[in-house]
Design a protein around this motif. Sequence first.
Motif, PDB file in Angstrom:
ATOM      1  N   ASN A  77      -1.148   0.777  -9.287  1.00  0.00           N
ATOM      2  CA  ASN A  77      -2.036  -0.364  -9.514  1.00  0.00           C
ATOM      3  C   ASN A  77      -1.407  -1.364 -10.480  1.00  0.00           C
ATOM      4  O   ASN A  77      -1.505  -2.579 -10.268  1.00  0.00           O
ATOM      5  CB  ASN A  77      -3.393   0.095 -10.067  1.00  0.00           C
ATOM      6  N   ASN A 127       0.845  -1.190   0.000  1.00  0.00           N
ATOM      7  CA  ASN A 127       0.000   0.000   0.000  1.00  0.00           C
ATOM      8  C   ASN A 127       0.885   1.247   0.000  1.00  0.00           C
ATOM      9  O   ASN A 127       1.928   1.270   0.633  1.00  0.00           O
ATOM     10  CB  ASN A 127      -0.887   0.053   1.249  1.00  0.00           C
ATOM     11  N   GLY A 178       0.715  -3.617  -8.761  1.00  0.00           N
ATOM     12  CA  GLY A 178       0.091  -4.400  -7.691  1.00  0.00           C
ATOM     13  C   GLY A 178      -0.014  -3.684  -6.357  1.00  0.00           C
ATOM     14  O   GLY A 178      -0.276  -4.303  -5.333  1.00  0.00           O
ATOM     15  N   TYR A 179       0.204  -2.381  -6.352  1.00  0.00           N
ATOM     16  CA  TYR A 179       0.081  -1.604  -5.117  1.00  0.00           C
ATOM     17  C   TYR A 179      -1.282  -0.912  -5.057  1.00  0.00           C
ATOM     18  O   TYR A 179      -1.843  -0.550  -6.093  1.00  0.00           O
ATOM     19  CB  TYR A 179       1.168  -0.522  -5.045  1.00  0.00           C
ATOM     20  N   ASN A 180      -1.774  -0.706  -3.839  1.00  0.00           N
ATOM     21  CA  ASN A 180      -2.995   0.068  -3.636  1.00  0.00           C
ATOM     22  C   ASN A 180      -2.631   1.435  -3.088  1.00  0.00           C
ATOM     23  O   ASN A 180      -1.590   1.600  -2.472  1.00  0.00           O
ATOM     24  CB  ASN A 180      -3.924  -0.640  -2.662  1.00  0.00           C
ATOM     25  N   VAL A 181      -3.530   2.374  -3.293  1.00  0.00           N
ATOM     26  CA  VAL A 181      -3.261   3.755  -2.906  1.00  0.00           C
ATOM     27  C   VAL A 181      -4.284   4.212  -1.865  1.00  0.00           C
ATOM     28  O   VAL A 181      -5.482   4.038  -2.073  1.00  0.00           O
ATOM     29  CB  VAL A 181      -3.308   4.679  -4.149  1.00  0.00           C
ATOM     30  N   ILE A 182      -3.804   4.747  -0.760  1.00  0.00           N
ATOM     31  CA  ILE A 182      -4.684   5.336   0.253  1.00  0.00           C
ATOM     32  C   ILE A 182      -4.448   6.837   0.245  1.00  0.00           C
ATOM     33  O   ILE A 182      -3.311   7.284   0.352  1.00  0.00           O
ATOM     34  CB  ILE A 182      -4.355   4.817   1.670  1.00  0.00           C
ATOM     35  N   VAL A 183      -5.514   7.592   0.100  1.00  0.00           N
ATOM     36  CA  VAL A 183      -5.384   9.049  -0.001  1.00  0.00           C
ATOM     37  C   VAL A 183      -5.879   9.712   1.276  1.00  0.00           C
ATOM     38  O   VAL A 183      -6.950   9.362   1.779  1.00  0.00           O
ATOM     39  CB  VAL A 183      -6.211   9.589  -1.188  1.00  0.00           C
ATOM     40  N   SER A 187       0.306   0.525   7.925  1.00  0.00           N
ATOM     41  CA  SER A 187      -0.605   0.334   6.787  1.00  0.00           C
ATOM     42  C   SER A 187       0.065   0.494   5.428  1.00  0.00           C
ATOM     43  O   SER A 187      -0.483   0.075   4.429  1.00  0.00           O
ATOM     44  CB  SER A 187      -1.749   1.358   6.841  1.00  0.00           C
ATOM     45  N   GLU A 192      -2.151   6.324  -9.016  1.00  0.00           N
ATOM     46  CA  GLU A 192      -2.932   5.082  -9.043  1.00  0.00           C
ATOM     47  C   GLU A 192      -2.605   4.244 -10.274  1.00  0.00           C
ATOM     48  O   GLU A 192      -2.506   3.027 -10.187  1.00  0.00           O
ATOM     49  CB  GLU A 192      -4.423   5.400  -9.042  1.00  0.00           C
ATOM     50  N   ILE A 196      -3.237  12.239  -8.328  1.00  0.00           N
ATOM     51  CA  ILE A 196      -3.723  10.987  -7.748  1.00  0.00           C
ATOM     52  C   ILE A 196      -3.952   9.948  -8.844  1.00  0.00           C
ATOM     53  O   ILE A 196      -3.567   8.787  -8.709  1.00  0.00           O
ATOM     54  CB  ILE A 196      -5.046  11.210  -6.973  1.00  0.00           C
ATOM     55  N   ARG A 197      -4.553  10.373  -9.953  1.00  0.00           N
ATOM     56  CA  ARG A 197      -4.818   9.436 -11.040  1.00  0.00           C
ATOM     57  C   ARG A 197      -3.512   8.823 -11.553  1.00  0.00           C
ATOM     58  O   ARG A 197      -3.428   7.619 -11.800  1.00  0.00           O
ATOM     59  CB  ARG A 197      -5.566  10.144 -12.176  1.00  0.00           C
TER      60      ARG A 197
END
Lengths: 339, 339
Positions: free
Chosen positions: A89, A64, A92-97, A118, A85, A81-82
């Motif tokens: 993505n 993450n 294979g990573y997720n993004v928490i804003v 996290s 992501e 942000i786009r």
Amino acid sequence: MKAKITLKDIARELEVSISTVSKALKNSEEISRDTKEKVQAFAKLYNYKPNNIAISLKNKRTKNIGVVIPAIVHHFFTTVIRGIEKYANAKGYNVIVCLSEESFDREVINMEMLANGSIDGFIMSLSSETQQKGDYNHLKEVTEQGIPLVLVDRVTNEVDCDKVIIDDELGAYMATKKLIEQGRKKIALITTDDYLSVSKARTEGYRKALLESNMDIDENRILKLSSMQMDEKSIEVFFSKKKVDAVLCVNEIFTVFSMRLVQKKGLRIPDDISFIGFTDGVLSRYANPSLTVVAQHGERMGEIAAQMLIDKVENENEEGNYQTKILEPTLVVRDSTVN
Amino acid sequence: MKAKITLKDIARELEVSISTVSKALKNSEEISRDTKEKVQAFAKLYNYKPNNIAISLKNKRTKNIGVVIPAIVHHFFTTVIRGIEKYANAKGYNVIVCLSEESFDREVINMEMLANGSIDGFIMSLSSETQQKGDYNHLKEVTEQGIPLVLVDRVTNEVDCDKVIIDDELGAYMATKKLIEQGRKKIALITTDDYLSVSKARTEGYRKALLESNMDIDENRILKLSSMQMDEKSIEVFFSKKKVDAVLCVNEIFTVFSMRLVQKKGLRIPDDISFIGFTDGVLSRYANPSLTVVAQHGERMGEIAAQMLIDKVENENEEGNYQTKILEPTLVVRDSTVN
């Protein structure tokens, strides 16, 4: 598991600001001895540890990425942000804003929250209050512990880490040059106070272009607002007093609002007055007339930031080898300037 | 700590979709017996547990709220986030935002990521793909374990939980009525396919207003786009073929783009053609002419959602007592309709 104590908890308990706690723990001379002793004793008593993230990082990857940005009302940050992501993505990573809403306290609180194990690293753009205070202890804490951090757009020289910026001075210079070439003589600048790194650079680019063309810099034609938040009143007062034939604004909301204002007075755009804004967003594309802008390539900036961060996360020995990538802005010419 | 295995991991390993894994674990009849056995065996082997969050919740409060929304390009969702943050921050909670980007997979992945013990509960607005698939297992999982969940704006009847919605049918009805009262005869609707709950309700409101006034419903005047994403081509084709004297659009981006399009053809707004959009954002306020809109009160929706969630988090025995709050939209009349 016992909940860990945070800077926020200490600040609340001792009724001082988060910034004071942060500085007191760093033994800063700005803080009174009495306060420092109190804060340090409290931190020791409750076993305060800066950023428990370091411990969790050694044990596992979360896949993450934590992103902390000042606001999403400005199209530019949504494109950053786009971009983050998109790259993250695909890897294979997720993004928490998290949003700091231009507040120093919220920026620190958000970092502490994400730093509970996290995330694998941070991508951040500084809040205006952080730049105004010039307090970067929460960022130094992170980098000193070897946690990857990439700063985007709103950066500071005081923290050693990877950075991605756009050449804001060049962007404002190009825009101002364009207006000069079209024969404009009274070019206004609507910006914010210089503590905001991007506004400072843009103001310099504006000045440079005028000086190069041997044009006077009339300080009365520069409106410095207190922040990137919309301030309709100040802009209205500015246009009621100043006669100008061209305007450069540091974001698209300021520009589109100003265009509406002069149109209501009966001025024609671009015949009587030209406009150029920063950020190539929907507001600019669908404005009437459509807006000439300095495109900041936010999506590209986000992609590069994500790439730099993930490289650092996956290659731990790369630590310390910091780069600053500088992107060139592009002038997108539309109907708010003479073609 | 050994990393826990997620739906995403299982899907990748077995080369099936996340949705398939989710359904297979629920023993759904839609999935072949072979696939079900493979997925279930794999899940057992790697000790898969749905949403480890339940365990962490029993032990401690994180004072964090997880928000999963479809997109931030639409102003409406940025106002919802602002409302959530306003209420949550005042109560000492932090907000983590994740974007599904209208994708079912990303929605599930984001929920799994937040459900690692980072948050006390969820506030969500469904992605268009989730509504299209009609697959809500990932939400049911959460509520069945007693984890507080509040759905906002884009909701489903298939999940029992607290909900906050705006009366979208009423909003479209009010807007269409306004256009009829002004003598408009050929009123178009630019919307999306009906799988999106809000679009379905808005289309019903539009139809209801026309029927009540004994006006024919011409299906050719209804343009259904595949999603809330901008589709310039389809809108251009629509306006090149249809002669209409008023347009209601389900978001402000569609509206402002359409206004520019007809202005380029030489039509005058509102003399020749009127426009009303959904969402009262900067795009609408600073459009030229300024846009008459159905205000959705996103900030208020966010505040109410945060209040409902925090009430549930802090009063565990309230479980099961679900409410749906319905807000009334407001018509904000500006220059894109006749006054």
